[in-house]
Enzyme design. Structure first.
Site, PDB file in Angstrom:
ATOM      1  N   LYS A  79       0.873  -1.270  -0.036  1.00 50.60           N
ATOM      2  CA  LYS A  79      -0.100  -0.025   0.076  1.00 50.60           C
ATOM      3  C   LYS A  79       0.810   1.381  -0.173  1.00 50.60           C
ATOM      4  O   LYS A  79       0.296   2.117  -0.411  1.00 50.60           O
ATOM      5  CB  LYS A  79      -0.709  -0.106   1.216  1.00 50.60           C
ATOM      6  CG  LYS A  79      -1.918  -1.178   1.052  1.00 50.60           C
ATOM      7  CD  LYS A  79      -2.829  -0.998   2.557  1.00 50.60           C
ATOM      8  CE  LYS A  79      -3.680  -2.198   2.393  1.00 50.60           C
ATOM      9  NZ  LYS A  79      -4.564  -2.377   3.783  1.00 50.60           N
ATOM     10  N   ASP A 120       5.889  -4.994  -9.970  1.00 54.45           N
ATOM     11  CA  ASP A 120       5.468  -3.712 -10.907  1.00 54.45           C
ATOM     12  C   ASP A 120       5.125  -2.353 -10.136  1.00 54.45           C
ATOM     13  O   ASP A 120       5.826  -1.486 -10.307  1.00 54.45           O
ATOM     14  CB  ASP A 120       4.268  -4.191 -11.747  1.00 54.45           C
ATOM     15  CG  ASP A 120       3.546  -3.110 -12.383  1.00 54.45           C
ATOM     16  OD1 ASP A 120       4.032  -2.271 -12.882  1.00 54.45           O
ATOM     17  OD2 ASP A 120       2.169  -3.187 -12.472  1.00 54.45           O
ATOM     18  N   THR A 122       6.076  -1.660  -6.901  1.00 57.07           N
ATOM     19  CA  THR A 122       7.630  -1.405  -6.409  1.00 57.07           C
ATOM     20  C   THR A 122       8.535  -0.818  -7.660  1.00 57.07           C
ATOM     21  O   THR A 122       9.179   0.256  -7.285  1.00 57.07           O
ATOM     22  CB  THR A 122       8.325  -2.670  -5.742  1.00 57.07           C
ATOM     23  OG1 THR A 122       7.208  -3.232  -4.854  1.00 57.07           O
ATOM     24  CG2 THR A 122       9.414  -2.214  -5.181  1.00 57.07           C
ATOM     25  N   ILE A 143       4.988 -13.802  -7.666  1.00 54.62           N
ATOM     26  CA  ILE A 143       4.550 -15.383  -8.017  1.00 54.62           C
ATOM     27  C   ILE A 143       3.810 -15.161  -9.586  1.00 54.62           C
ATOM     28  O   ILE A 143       3.763 -16.169 -10.342  1.00 54.62           O
ATOM     29  CB  ILE A 143       3.658 -15.817  -7.090  1.00 54.62           C
ATOM     30  CG1 ILE A 143       2.396 -15.102  -7.050  1.00 54.62           C
ATOM     31  CG2 ILE A 143       4.391 -16.086  -5.821  1.00 54.62           C
ATOM     32  CD1 ILE A 143       1.453 -15.683  -6.063  1.00 54.62           C
ATOM     33  N   ASP A 144       3.467 -14.130  -9.864  1.00 57.41           N
ATOM     34  CA  ASP A 144       2.542 -13.778 -11.094  1.00 57.41           C
ATOM     35  C   ASP A 144       3.229 -14.014 -12.451  1.00 57.41           C
ATOM     36  O   ASP A 144       2.758 -14.108 -13.454  1.00 57.41           O
ATOM     37  CB  ASP A 144       1.704 -12.618 -11.155  1.00 57.41           C
ATOM     38  CG  ASP A 144       1.099 -12.247 -10.045  1.00 57.41           C
ATOM     39  OD1 ASP A 144       0.701 -13.330  -9.317  1.00 57.41           O
ATOM     40  OD2 ASP A 144       0.820 -10.979  -9.550  1.00 57.41           O
ATOM     41  N   MET A 186      -4.001 -17.792  -8.548  1.00 58.97           N
ATOM     42  CA  MET A 186      -3.833 -16.489  -8.767  1.00 58.97           C
ATOM     43  C   MET A 186      -2.890 -16.040  -9.804  1.00 58.97           C
ATOM     44  O   MET A 186      -2.822 -16.887 -10.667  1.00 58.97           O
ATOM     45  CB  MET A 186      -2.883 -16.063  -7.525  1.00 58.97           C
ATOM     46  CG  MET A 186      -3.476 -15.865  -6.163  1.00 58.97           C
ATOM     47  SD  MET A 186      -2.403 -15.309  -4.813  1.00 58.97           S
ATOM     48  CE  MET A 186      -3.652 -14.681  -3.704  1.00 58.97           C
ATOM     49  N   GLY A 187      -2.518 -14.852  -9.878  1.00 58.36           N
ATOM     50  CA  GLY A 187      -1.789 -14.341 -11.182  1.00 58.36           C
ATOM     51  C   GLY A 187      -2.058 -12.968 -11.847  1.00 58.36           C
ATOM     52  O   GLY A 187      -1.444 -12.509 -12.839  1.00 58.36           O
ATOM     53  N   ARG A 188      -3.352 -12.301 -11.067  1.00 57.40           N
ATOM     54  CA  ARG A 188      -3.740 -11.071 -11.357  1.00 57.40           C
ATOM     55  C   ARG A 188      -4.022 -11.166 -13.200  1.00 57.40           C
ATOM     56  O   ARG A 188      -4.868 -11.961 -13.444  1.00 57.40           O
ATOM     57  CB  ARG A 188      -2.618  -9.965 -11.457  1.00 57.40           C
ATOM     58  CG  ARG A 188      -2.341  -9.601 -10.189  1.00 57.40           C
ATOM     59  CD  ARG A 188      -1.716  -8.348  -9.694  1.00 57.40           C
ATOM     60  NE  ARG A 188      -0.528  -8.151 -10.632  1.00 57.40           N
ATOM     61  CZ  ARG A 188       0.121  -7.010 -10.812  1.00 57.40           C
ATOM     62  NH1 ARG A 188      -0.312  -5.974 -10.062  1.00 57.40           N
ATOM     63  NH2 ARG A 188       1.097  -6.791 -11.581  1.00 57.40           N
TER      64      ARG A 188
HETATM   65  O1  F6P Z   1       0.678 -10.021  -6.888  1.00 59.54           O
HETATM   66  C1  F6P Z   1       0.611 -11.384  -6.135  1.00 59.54           C
HETATM   67  C2  F6P Z   1      -0.646 -11.633  -5.646  1.00 59.54           C
HETATM   68  O2  F6P Z   1      -0.727 -12.562  -4.943  1.00 59.54           O
HETATM   69  C3  F6P Z   1      -1.710 -11.807  -6.952  1.00 59.54           C
HETATM   70  O3  F6P Z   1      -1.380 -13.174  -7.764  1.00 59.54           O
HETATM   71  C4  F6P Z   1      -3.153 -11.632  -6.522  1.00 59.54           C
HETATM   72  O4  F6P Z   1      -3.986 -11.269  -7.241  1.00 59.54           O
HETATM   73  C5  F6P Z   1      -2.696 -10.552  -5.407  1.00 59.54           C
HETATM   74  O5  F6P Z   1      -1.303 -10.561  -5.196  1.00 59.54           O
HETATM   75  C6  F6P Z   1      -3.508 -10.602  -4.153  1.00 59.54           C
HETATM   76  O6  F6P Z   1      -3.041  -9.510  -3.176  1.00 59.54           O
HETATM   77  P1  F6P Z   1      -3.430  -9.339  -1.741  1.00 59.54           P
HETATM   78  O7  F6P Z   1      -2.355 -10.253  -1.021  1.00 59.54           O
HETATM   79  O8  F6P Z   1      -3.331  -7.764  -1.592  1.00 59.54           O
HETATM   80  O9  F6P Z   1      -4.757  -9.992  -1.695  1.00 59.54           O
END
Ligand code: F6P
Length: 368
Positions: A79, A120, A122, A143-144, A186-188
């Site tokens: 954040k 990204d 950071t 991880i993405d 996950m992976g955005r």
């Molecule tokens: O970017 C890493 C990641 O784990 C994504 O795969 C996922 O969408 C996001 O972060 C989740 O974020 P948070 O931990 O804020 O829920």
């Protein structure tokens, strides 16, 4: 030529935690202290620690025994942004530009270089600091695997292994109960994690954000397997996947985060759609933060160590405002300014897509 100018280096980890962060911190610290005789200062909780001036000395001994540990010994924040920081004043919350204070802290700490380990977001903040004269070196984490400029980020391999193992385990229930089992990964907005783990576990259907899926094709694949006597199916679905003409599924809006949208929930939606259309019993499992947890794989430990030593070498050679990267088999560096705000998705001509189809995994679309 070795830089004899830099004596003190700051290190921070930003964004979501990720397996291999400690391995980078260890490699950076051991290399800078041992090889180059520099002093290393850890910044707590990412850019927040830089705004609030919270640090911890990192010595050779302080980083011993952390290679295998998940998370980050420094803490992190996804954040904090010194240029646009949410602060509370007189009971009211508002955004503030804390960059002057941050730059003052960097100066008071006598940091002559700053290593930013992150993704990204950071790298975007790191670029802004570089533009204000802070000598930056970036290390690509997530991880993405969606970071521009590098073939692979550390942490990805571990997350792929975790997701693949989860799908291997889901097989048991799928087979025993003759169910369709969906695993949400996950992976955005990139499909690397779902594609790689889907391939690694032989998922029957792999759905990624880069290819909007057609529900009829997904259901047909499930039926086809049923007709052939395979009365179960495993589906790897990326959290950023969506049906053709449909919307992304958002799990929450994080108001105080620079990237406010958190994806999640597509697995449940897909399960309902498949069950409604086929009548086959379907269940969804959301892997969530399990994918970021625990000890890094050997591959990630080695990659993180190579990145950490590469970052230390850049500093020693006086090469700043660059991010270490893996291109092919080599550790190289790219301008950090080119990385932030761009993402690296699965290219539609990736051989992995046709490889998936060749071994019978449907991608939920008809590839041309
Ligand atoms: O970017 C890493 C990641 O784990 C994504 O795969 C996922 O969408 C996001 O972060 C989740 O974020 P948070 O931990 O804020 O829920």
């Amino acid at each position: 030529m070795l830089s004899n100018r830099v004596k003190r280096v700051g290190v921070l980890t930003g964004g979501g935690d990720c397996p291999g962060l400690n391995a980078v911190i260890r490699a950076v610290t051991k290399s800078l202290t041992n090889r180059y005789g520099m002093e290393v200062i850890g910044i707590e909780d990412g850019f927040l620690g830089l705004i609030e001036n919270r640090t911890v000395p990192l010595t050779y001994d302080a980083v011993s025994g952390i290679l295998q540990r998940g998370g980050t010994i420094l803490g992190t924040s996804n954040k904090a942004d010194p240029f646009h920081q949410l602060v509370e004043k007189d009971g009211k919350i508002h955004y503030e530009d804390c960059s002057k204070k941050t730059l003052r802290n960097i100066e008071n700490l006598a940091l002559q270089a700053l290593i930013c380990i992150g993704g990204d977001g950071t790298m975007t903040v790191a670029t802004e600091l570089a533009e204000r004269g802070v000598p930056i070196v970036g290390v690509p984490k997530t991880i993405d695997n969606d970071l521009y400029g590098t073939d692979i980020t550390f942490g990805h391999d571990t997350a792929v292994s975790i997701a693949a193992e989860a799908m291997d385990r889901i097989h048991t229930t799928a087979q025993s109960h003759h169910r369709v089992m969906i695993v949400e990964i996950m992976g955005r907005y990139a499909g690397w994690l779902a594609l790689h783990s889907g391939l690694a576990s032989g998922a029957d259907i792999i759905l990624i954000p880069e290819l909007d899926y057609e529900i009829d094709i997904v259901c047909e694949k499930v039926w086809e397997r049923s007709r052939k006597g395979r009365r179960f199916s495993i589906i790897a679905v990326a959290e950023g996947a969506k049906p053709k003409g449909g919307e992304l599924v958002v799990s929450r809006i994080v108001k105080d985060s620079p990237e406010k949208i958190r994806l999640g929930g597509v697995g449940i939606k897909l399960a309902n759609d498949i069950e409604d259309r086929t009548g086959l019993e379907t269940r969804a499992t959301v892997l969530g933060h399990l994918q970021r947890g625990g000890t890094p794989t050997a591959f990630d430990r080695i990659l993180a160590t190579r990145y950490g030593v590469g970052a230390a070498d850049l500093i020693a050679n006086g090469q700043f405002d660059r991010m270490v990267a893996l291109q092919g088999r080599d550790i190289v560096s790219v301008p950090v300014t080119e990385v932030g705000g761009r993402s690296r998705k699965v290219p539609l001509d990736s051989p992995l897509l046709s490889i998936a189809e060749a071994v019978g995994s449907s991608l939920g679309v008809k590839l041309g």
